[in-house]
Enzyme design. Sequence first.
Site, PDB file in Angstrom:
ATOM      1  N   HIS A   2       0.801  -1.232   0.000  1.00  0.00           N
ATOM      2  CA  HIS A   2       0.000   0.000   0.000  1.00  0.00           C
ATOM      3  C   HIS A   2       0.834   1.282   0.000  1.00  0.00           C
ATOM      4  CE1 HIS A   2      -3.415  -2.588   1.085  1.00  0.00           C
ATOM      5  NE2 HIS A   2      -2.646  -3.114   2.002  1.00  0.00           N
TER       6      HIS A   2
HETATM    7  C1  BDR Z   1      -2.199   0.846   5.682  1.00  0.00           C
HETATM    8  O1  BDR Z   1      -2.287   0.324   6.999  1.00  0.00           O
HETATM    9  C2  BDR Z   1      -1.027  -0.130   7.446  1.00  0.00           C
HETATM   10  O2  BDR Z   1      -1.136  -1.399   8.024  1.00  0.00           O
HETATM   11  C3  BDR Z   1      -0.128  -0.105   6.248  1.00  0.00           C
HETATM   12  O3  BDR Z   1       1.205   0.246   6.630  1.00  0.00           O
HETATM   13  C4  BDR Z   1      -0.737   0.935   5.355  1.00  0.00           C
HETATM   14  O4  BDR Z   1      -0.244   2.231   5.648  1.00  0.00           O
HETATM   15  C5  BDR Z   1      -3.023  -0.018   4.752  1.00  0.00           C
HETATM   16  O5  BDR Z   1      -4.358  -0.036   5.162  1.00  0.00           O
END
Ligand code: BDR
Length: 314
Positions: free
Chosen positions: A242
């Site tokens: 992400h």
């Molecule tokens: C986001 O949540 C975190 O767990 C990850 O680092 C990312 O920023 C994804 O939903």
Amino acid sequence: MVERIIIDTDPGHDDAFAILLALASPELEVLGLTTVAGNVTLEDVSFNARRIVELAGRPGLGVYPGCDRPLLRPAAHAFDVHGSMGLNGYDWDAPQIPPSETHALDWMLETLAAAEDGSITFAVLGPQTNIALLLRRAPDLAVRKVKRIVAMGGAYFQGGNYSPGAEFNILVDPEAAAIVFGAGIELVAIPIDCTNLALTPAGWIRDLAAFGTKVGDACAGMMEFFEKSGNALYGTATRPLHDAVAMAWVLWPELFAGRLCNVEIETGSELSLGSTVVDWRGRTQRPKNCLWITECDAPVMYARMLERLATLPV
Ligand code: BDR
Ligand code: CA
């Protein structure tokens, strides 16, 4: 022109890839990292951030710890996805340099005060607590000096990933997100609507390991863990990185598509707390405050990312 960037982060496997990608990219001048409690505790994300900059060959880069909890709510973490220390999967060296004693907010204020107008990009990769504080402490300075905020967060078409209706970064500190989305600063959101479709390609772990470097080993190890925890949880064959997708937008916006919309944050409802309410069809007169990204050319993006990561350490 080189883009001057501050990375606000809670590493976190995908944060680690985002930071490494930024540090491997000549188009970016990373001014420093600010950390925030999110995937794991503030203490651990701050240590992890140091581990990452040292791995990348940039031990001198400042890591400034920020908020250890959301504005109004208790801290919430994602140990189920990122493991007990946040970067599980690789036998990390302990960081040599401790995080700075300067608070993230103080460092951001100093850095913005010294910057030219409209010259600083913020990549916001965790809960948005630090940025909300900055916006409350010095709104005029922030509006003047910040070029744009590129934030990984939000969910609309995909539904939520940490609750049925909300994505983790927004859910953890919805009041902070409401401040950021209402700040009047150019805002690009990279929600899971985009990132969930940008799965890492088959053979990604093998390609990372094939670098034959410490960075390649760390990336491959992290990715193996991230896949093991995430695939079981979300029923995927590979995992989207992400935060690295958000950093890729900073570098290569031409690989993405989205729409300028009104986006508001739900802070009142227990049921849909942290939902990002996107006026995709323009049904309201509310201001278009956010470029909401929904598409990405994932194969090209990951191919470019791989090339960059292979150049580390700097
Ligand atoms: C986001 O949540 C975190 O767990 C990850 O680092 C990312 O920023 C994804 O939903
Ligand atoms: Ca993150």
